[in-house]
Design a protein around this motif. Structure first.
Motif, PDB file in Angstrom:
ATOM      1  N   ARG A 229      11.574  -1.411   5.938  1.00  0.00           N
ATOM      2  CA  ARG A 229      12.461  -0.928   4.882  1.00  0.00           C
ATOM      3  C   ARG A 229      11.941  -1.352   3.511  1.00  0.00           C
ATOM      4  O   ARG A 229      11.874  -0.558   2.571  1.00  0.00           O
ATOM      5  CB  ARG A 229      13.876  -1.464   5.106  1.00  0.00           C
ATOM      6  CG  ARG A 229      14.804  -1.223   3.911  1.00  0.00           C
ATOM      7  CD  ARG A 229      16.212  -1.783   4.104  1.00  0.00           C
ATOM      8  NE  ARG A 229      16.272  -3.206   4.411  1.00  0.00           N
ATOM      9  CZ  ARG A 229      16.093  -4.197   3.544  1.00  0.00           C
ATOM     10  NH1 ARG A 229      15.821  -3.926   2.278  1.00  0.00           N
ATOM     11  NH2 ARG A 229      16.185  -5.459   3.924  1.00  0.00           N
ATOM     12  N   ILE A 230      11.555  -2.632   3.383  1.00  0.00           N
ATOM     13  CA  ILE A 230      11.103  -3.126   2.076  1.00  0.00           C
ATOM     14  C   ILE A 230       9.828  -2.402   1.648  1.00  0.00           C
ATOM     15  O   ILE A 230       9.641  -2.098   0.465  1.00  0.00           O
ATOM     16  CB  ILE A 230      10.875  -4.654   2.130  1.00  0.00           C
ATOM     17  CG1 ILE A 230      12.163  -5.373   2.548  1.00  0.00           C
ATOM     18  CG2 ILE A 230      10.413  -5.159   0.764  1.00  0.00           C
ATOM     19  CD1 ILE A 230      11.936  -6.827   2.970  1.00  0.00           C
ATOM     20  N   LEU A 231       8.950  -2.086   2.618  1.00  0.00           N
ATOM     21  CA  LEU A 231       7.737  -1.340   2.263  1.00  0.00           C
ATOM     22  C   LEU A 231       8.109   0.008   1.651  1.00  0.00           C
ATOM     23  O   LEU A 231       7.580   0.403   0.605  1.00  0.00           O
ATOM     24  CB  LEU A 231       6.851  -1.154   3.499  1.00  0.00           C
ATOM     25  CG  LEU A 231       5.539  -0.393   3.285  1.00  0.00           C
ATOM     26  CD1 LEU A 231       4.634  -1.096   2.276  1.00  0.00           C
ATOM     27  CD2 LEU A 231       4.798  -0.204   4.613  1.00  0.00           C
TER      28      LEU A 231
ATOM     29  N   GLU B 122      10.867   0.776   0.139  1.00  0.00           N
ATOM     30  CA  GLU B 122      11.478   0.530  -1.171  1.00  0.00           C
ATOM     31  C   GLU B 122      10.427   0.157  -2.208  1.00  0.00           C
ATOM     32  O   GLU B 122      10.539   0.521  -3.380  1.00  0.00           O
ATOM     33  CB  GLU B 122      12.560  -0.552  -1.045  1.00  0.00           C
ATOM     34  CG  GLU B 122      13.779  -0.085  -0.260  1.00  0.00           C
ATOM     35  CD  GLU B 122      14.768  -1.194   0.084  1.00  0.00           C
ATOM     36  OE1 GLU B 122      15.888  -0.873   0.513  1.00  0.00           O
ATOM     37  OE2 GLU B 122      14.411  -2.390  -0.056  1.00  0.00           O
ATOM     38  N   THR B 123       9.401  -0.561  -1.774  1.00  0.00           N
ATOM     39  CA  THR B 123       8.328  -0.907  -2.707  1.00  0.00           C
ATOM     40  C   THR B 123       7.629   0.353  -3.203  1.00  0.00           C
ATOM     41  O   THR B 123       7.230   0.442  -4.361  1.00  0.00           O
ATOM     42  CB  THR B 123       7.326  -1.864  -2.036  1.00  0.00           C
ATOM     43  OG1 THR B 123       8.020  -3.038  -1.597  1.00  0.00           O
ATOM     44  CG2 THR B 123       6.225  -2.282  -3.007  1.00  0.00           C
ATOM     45  N   TYR B 124       7.504   1.342  -2.342  1.00  0.00           N
ATOM     46  CA  TYR B 124       6.943   2.633  -2.770  1.00  0.00           C
ATOM     47  C   TYR B 124       7.930   3.426  -3.615  1.00  0.00           C
ATOM     48  O   TYR B 124       7.595   4.498  -4.107  1.00  0.00           O
ATOM     49  CB  TYR B 124       6.523   3.465  -1.554  1.00  0.00           C
ATOM     50  CG  TYR B 124       5.265   2.990  -0.871  1.00  0.00           C
ATOM     51  CD1 TYR B 124       4.113   2.681  -1.601  1.00  0.00           C
ATOM     52  CD2 TYR B 124       5.198   2.873   0.509  1.00  0.00           C
ATOM     53  CE1 TYR B 124       2.954   2.246  -0.976  1.00  0.00           C
ATOM     54  CE2 TYR B 124       4.035   2.446   1.151  1.00  0.00           C
ATOM     55  CZ  TYR B 124       2.919   2.133   0.398  1.00  0.00           C
ATOM     56  OH  TYR B 124       1.776   1.725   1.032  1.00  0.00           O
ATOM     57  N   GLY B 125       9.156   2.951  -3.735  1.00  0.00           N
ATOM     58  CA  GLY B 125      10.119   3.610  -4.602  1.00  0.00           C
ATOM     59  C   GLY B 125      11.143   4.466  -3.885  1.00  0.00           C
ATOM     60  O   GLY B 125      11.961   5.121  -4.540  1.00  0.00           O
TER      61      GLY B 125
ATOM     62  N   TYR C 222      11.128  -5.457   7.151  1.00  0.00           N
ATOM     63  CA  TYR C 222       9.845  -5.317   6.439  1.00  0.00           C
ATOM     64  C   TYR C 222       9.480  -3.858   6.214  1.00  0.00           C
ATOM     65  O   TYR C 222       8.970  -3.490   5.154  1.00  0.00           O
ATOM     66  CB  TYR C 222       8.734  -6.029   7.204  1.00  0.00           C
ATOM     67  CG  TYR C 222       8.624  -7.504   6.873  1.00  0.00           C
ATOM     68  CD1 TYR C 222       9.729  -8.224   6.422  1.00  0.00           C
ATOM     69  CD2 TYR C 222       7.419  -8.173   6.989  1.00  0.00           C
ATOM     70  CE1 TYR C 222       9.626  -9.571   6.106  1.00  0.00           C
ATOM     71  CE2 TYR C 222       7.310  -9.523   6.673  1.00  0.00           C
ATOM     72  CZ  TYR C 222       8.416 -10.215   6.235  1.00  0.00           C
ATOM     73  OH  TYR C 222       8.284 -11.538   5.913  1.00  0.00           O
TER      74      TYR C 222
ATOM     75  N   PHE D 241       5.287   6.648   0.671  1.00  0.00           N
ATOM     76  CA  PHE D 241       3.970   6.555   0.031  1.00  0.00           C
ATOM     77  C   PHE D 241       3.578   7.904  -0.578  1.00  0.00           C
ATOM     78  O   PHE D 241       3.191   7.991  -1.753  1.00  0.00           O
ATOM     79  CB  PHE D 241       2.957   6.078   1.088  1.00  0.00           C
ATOM     80  CG  PHE D 241       1.516   6.383   0.819  1.00  0.00           C
ATOM     81  CD1 PHE D 241       0.894   5.915  -0.334  1.00  0.00           C
ATOM     82  CD2 PHE D 241       0.763   7.114   1.738  1.00  0.00           C
ATOM     83  CE1 PHE D 241      -0.462   6.184  -0.572  1.00  0.00           C
ATOM     84  CE2 PHE D 241      -0.582   7.379   1.508  1.00  0.00           C
ATOM     85  CZ  PHE D 241      -1.196   6.931   0.355  1.00  0.00           C
TER      86      PHE D 241
ATOM     87  N   ALA E 267       5.500   8.749  -3.660  1.00  0.00           N
ATOM     88  CA  ALA E 267       5.018   8.038  -4.854  1.00  0.00           C
ATOM     89  C   ALA E 267       3.813   8.754  -5.459  1.00  0.00           C
ATOM     90  O   ALA E 267       3.668   8.839  -6.682  1.00  0.00           O
ATOM     91  CB  ALA E 267       4.670   6.590  -4.495  1.00  0.00           C
TER      92      ALA E 267
ATOM     93  N   PRO F  94      -2.731   3.453   3.852  1.00  0.00           N
ATOM     94  CA  PRO F  94      -1.842   2.464   3.226  1.00  0.00           C
ATOM     95  C   PRO F  94      -0.545   2.242   3.989  1.00  0.00           C
ATOM     96  O   PRO F  94      -0.013   1.136   4.008  1.00  0.00           O
ATOM     97  CB  PRO F  94      -1.576   3.061   1.841  1.00  0.00           C
ATOM     98  CG  PRO F  94      -2.784   3.868   1.544  1.00  0.00           C
ATOM     99  CD  PRO F  94      -3.184   4.466   2.876  1.00  0.00           C
TER     100      PRO F  94
ATOM    101  N   LEU G  13      -7.864   8.258  -0.619  1.00  0.00           N
ATOM    102  CA  LEU G  13      -7.390   6.872  -0.648  1.00  0.00           C
ATOM    103  C   LEU G  13      -7.674   6.145   0.665  1.00  0.00           C
ATOM    104  O   LEU G  13      -7.707   4.920   0.693  1.00  0.00           O
ATOM    105  CB  LEU G  13      -5.890   6.821  -0.963  1.00  0.00           C
ATOM    106  CG  LEU G  13      -5.500   7.222  -2.387  1.00  0.00           C
ATOM    107  CD1 LEU G  13      -3.980   7.316  -2.528  1.00  0.00           C
ATOM    108  CD2 LEU G  13      -6.055   6.218  -3.404  1.00  0.00           C
TER     109      LEU G  13
ATOM    110  N   ALA H 284      -5.895  13.046  -2.463  1.00  0.00           N
ATOM    111  CA  ALA H 284      -5.057  11.934  -1.994  1.00  0.00           C
ATOM    112  C   ALA H 284      -5.602  11.352  -0.688  1.00  0.00           C
ATOM    113  O   ALA H 284      -5.537  10.138  -0.471  1.00  0.00           O
ATOM    114  CB  ALA H 284      -3.613  12.404  -1.812  1.00  0.00           C
TER     115      ALA H 284
END
Lengths: 456, 456
Positions: free
Chosen positions: B176-178, B180-183, B174, B151, B154, B112, B81, B78
């Protein structure tokens, strides 16, 4: 150079491998490009017509037929701040898709401005400085290009003035602040600082602006000040030329990985990102019959390559630019507000258009929900959060990888991840909330805009 | 390995050079650390006390005396990455400062999540998964740690729940949304999903939250669910251990550059970033008398190392954690809202505190305006926009470089640029507008908090 480690994820070049020349595809084109025309006379424009806007070195690159154009050492030295960029093998995405395809992505988000744009902003700043220019005027829509130009201006001690589309200026303050942190002056366009801006504002107070208006303001600014030149972030030949550092590095990195791409995908707005990755591979197609399949990924809301006409048109809505032969949806066409701001353009670079018209490349249009779906899947597998623009290329690459699984065949796919999405999280939130809209192809609006095509 | 090119900017390691072991400074410490104590009994805590919160592998690392602890292959995989991260020579900053000093920076913003935090989030996720855990509960202040844990979750297919301090939740959507984008699932803390959160909200409706409250909520969540463990982003020994990949790589990269640092600077909040860069160099000091001068840069608003007392205290304001011996401003002390959210902590990692107490490292406190000034100068010279936290280290490094100029002596300076500032542009705007405030050292607030120190 091939790695013996099958899990190798990044293919990294030492900075001594930054290309020493840009690759000029004009030298290998099997068909002749159509020259830009003066909108008044209908005759091909010459260097003198462009001299008020661009330093002569860039005008020379615009019309050069040399295959290799040397990158000046101060430009290579500035490229060292982030180049060569990494090439990744997307092992985790491949596993998530359960595909036998090998997926590689070239990642340009490592630049300080967060996208591929500095690859041309740096040489444009350098040549301007060399020509005694003190100041650059430019425009920006979503802010990627303006950030890159502000960064390059800081490196070469140039004043930078950015006309930023009013709607973005209000909605994306972070991009504006980034430009200001680099020392640039940013004004909302339409502005009161140009004649054209004042005219627009007097006719339509509260006008939210458009890239076309902002271009007109920046061009006027540069044309009316002796110490100032204009800089553009896409479309023009010399801009595409500068971006070929991307594809040249990718070619060497694919050799390190021990395989060559069957399919190459990049997103297209004005065309410079697409050209940067694909032109060096297209050169192999032309010179050696390499047979790379090359796909341009564009938004369904502004599908110039897949749905536009191939004709002479203006580059801006203000009709100040030369006429260029390209795939266009009409210079008056203003695309719907998709979140991939860098792809919201009515036209396409003449070189990319020529390649499409003659069948050397393919094009595919993508809805934004499908592209964001690909972006989220990518972030969860690979970690990097992509900008909305390259999620269009991701969608096409993932569809190709899924097709390979269904056909039970191996395939090597290369795509360009041209920027990160750290300034685009509001659009990810809309996607995650299910409130992101798709826009159907606007047939009537395009027909109306195309009715206004100039007659040549 | 030394380069013959004097302009070489980046020192890059192939991913085969990702360290195979973490470096455990406990093996080389000339003085014995004080054990954590159970707050009820006052006795040293044992593994069983921690078992409800952490997987046993991490508890083992917390108390290990082995110098080298193997990094499991899935963790190294990992790390591929984004690791090894680059080491830069700051040629342009040196020129801007007109200094004979050589300035190097290790850049962790390439991860990331945008900071060094994934270096420990990844192994914490891995060991949790190995132990059969399905879910992680954690807290985040400004959002760096939460992003890293989301991250990592995920990557290892773990559910992640993040208790995000209410004030940040509202001000920094922003981040927070990051997550949430990672789940990940993100809730504002204090929340109604824990008993402690409900208690706080019933006593103080509209409470803006604090890191202490959020820690208490995450700990309660993990302690009351069999499928869940807790994860912390700093302070603990195993967290500092995981970060030593940074310093180990930097050591090898300095060898590539052909020189060793005289001065090493890193910012300190909880201490993990500082430990990550400096512990491998401190190991050389202890084992070989290498003589690296090592400076911790902390904010004037929360100067635990320079102004705190060295005593047993709680890690959280809710007084749920074990008592740890550290430099502290008192567990009830809530620092002023400086923009370097990652440095707003009342205490300091026990290992870092021990090193300071015995004079093996120095510490310096910095006002935020001076640190932002350094950050802007750095962005204009080097391109990368630093997060507010590492601008504290930048300020110290630049002051050292200026002192070298004034003394007319060469000096090699290494600092850790532990993250980018793409989510912190609002604070840059305040700096550029001149509206950023400095906070004097809050003598009375600290004295009040220290009056509440637990008696051991």
């Amino acid at each position: 150079m091939a790695s013996s480690d099958s899990r190798q994820t990044k293919f990294i070049l030492d900075e001594s491998r930054i290309p020493r020349t840009w690759y000029n595809i004009a030298a290998d084109l099997p068909v002749a490009p159509s020259p830009p025309l003066h909108p008044g006379t209908g005759q091909p424009i010459g260097p003198d017509d462009l001299a008020p806007l661009f330093p002569m070195a860039l005008i020379g690159q615009e019309v050069s037929a040399e295959r290799e154009i040397e990158i000046p050492e101060p430009v290579r030295d500035a490229y060292r701040l982030y180049r060569p960029s990494p090439l990744y093998r997307a092992h985790r995405l491949e596993r998530a898709l359960d595909t036998p395809a090998h997926i590689y992505y070239k990642y340009e988000g490592v630049s300080p401005a967060g996208s591929h744009k500095p690859n041309t902003a740096i040489p444009q700043a350098f040549y301007s400085r060399e020509a005694g220019v003190r100041r650059i005027a430019t425009e920006t829509g979503a802010g990627q290009w303006g950030s890159a130009m502000a960064f390059a201006g800081a490196l070469f001690d140039l004043e930078v003035k950015v006309y930023m589309v009013r709607a973005s200026y209000d909605q994306k303050p972070y991009r504006r602040i980034l430009m200001e942190t680099y020392g640039a002056e940013v004004v909302a366009s339409p502005s009161v600082t140009t004649e054209y801006g004042r005219k627009v504002l007097s006719e339509t107070p509260g006008n939210p602006g458009s890239l076309g208006i902002a271009i007109s303001e920046a061009v006027e600014d540069a044309a009316t000040r002796d110490d100032t030149k204009y800089a553009l972030g896409s479309v023009l030949n010399h801009v595409l030329l500068h971006q070929t550092v991307v594809g040249q590095e990718a070619l060497e990195q694919m050799e390190m990985a021990g395989e060559m791409p069957d399919v190459i995908v990049a997103c297209t707005g004005g065309g410079s990102n697409f050209a940067g990755l694909t032109f060096p591979f297209l050169g192999r197609n032309f010179r050696e019959g390499a047979g790379h399949r090359i796909i341009a990924a564009e938004p369904e809301a502004a599908p110039s390559l897949t749905r536009g006409v191939y004709a002479y048109d203006f580059g801006d809505t203000g009709r100040l630019t030369p006429l260029i032969k390209m795939h266009t949806l009409g210079a008056d066409f203003i695309p719907e507000p998709i979140h991939a701001g860098g792809l919201r353009y009515h036209g396409m670079a003449p070189l990319v258009s020529l390649l499409k018209e003659h069948g050397f490349i393919e094009a595919r249009s993508i809805h934004q929900r499908a592209s964001f779906e690909a972006g989220v899947a990518f972030a969860r597998a690979e970690g990097i959060l992509p900008a909305p623009e390259p999620t269009h290329a991701l969608r096409v690459a993932m569809d190709e990888a899924i097709a390979a699984r269904e056909a039970g065949e191996s395939k090597v796919i290369l795509l360009n991840l041209c920027g990160h999405g750290h300034f685009d999280l509001a659009s990810y939130e809309r996607y995650l909330q299910g409130s992101l809209e798709d826009y159907e192809y606007p047939t009537e609006k395009v027909e109306a805009a195309l009715a206004g095509l100039p007659t040549v």
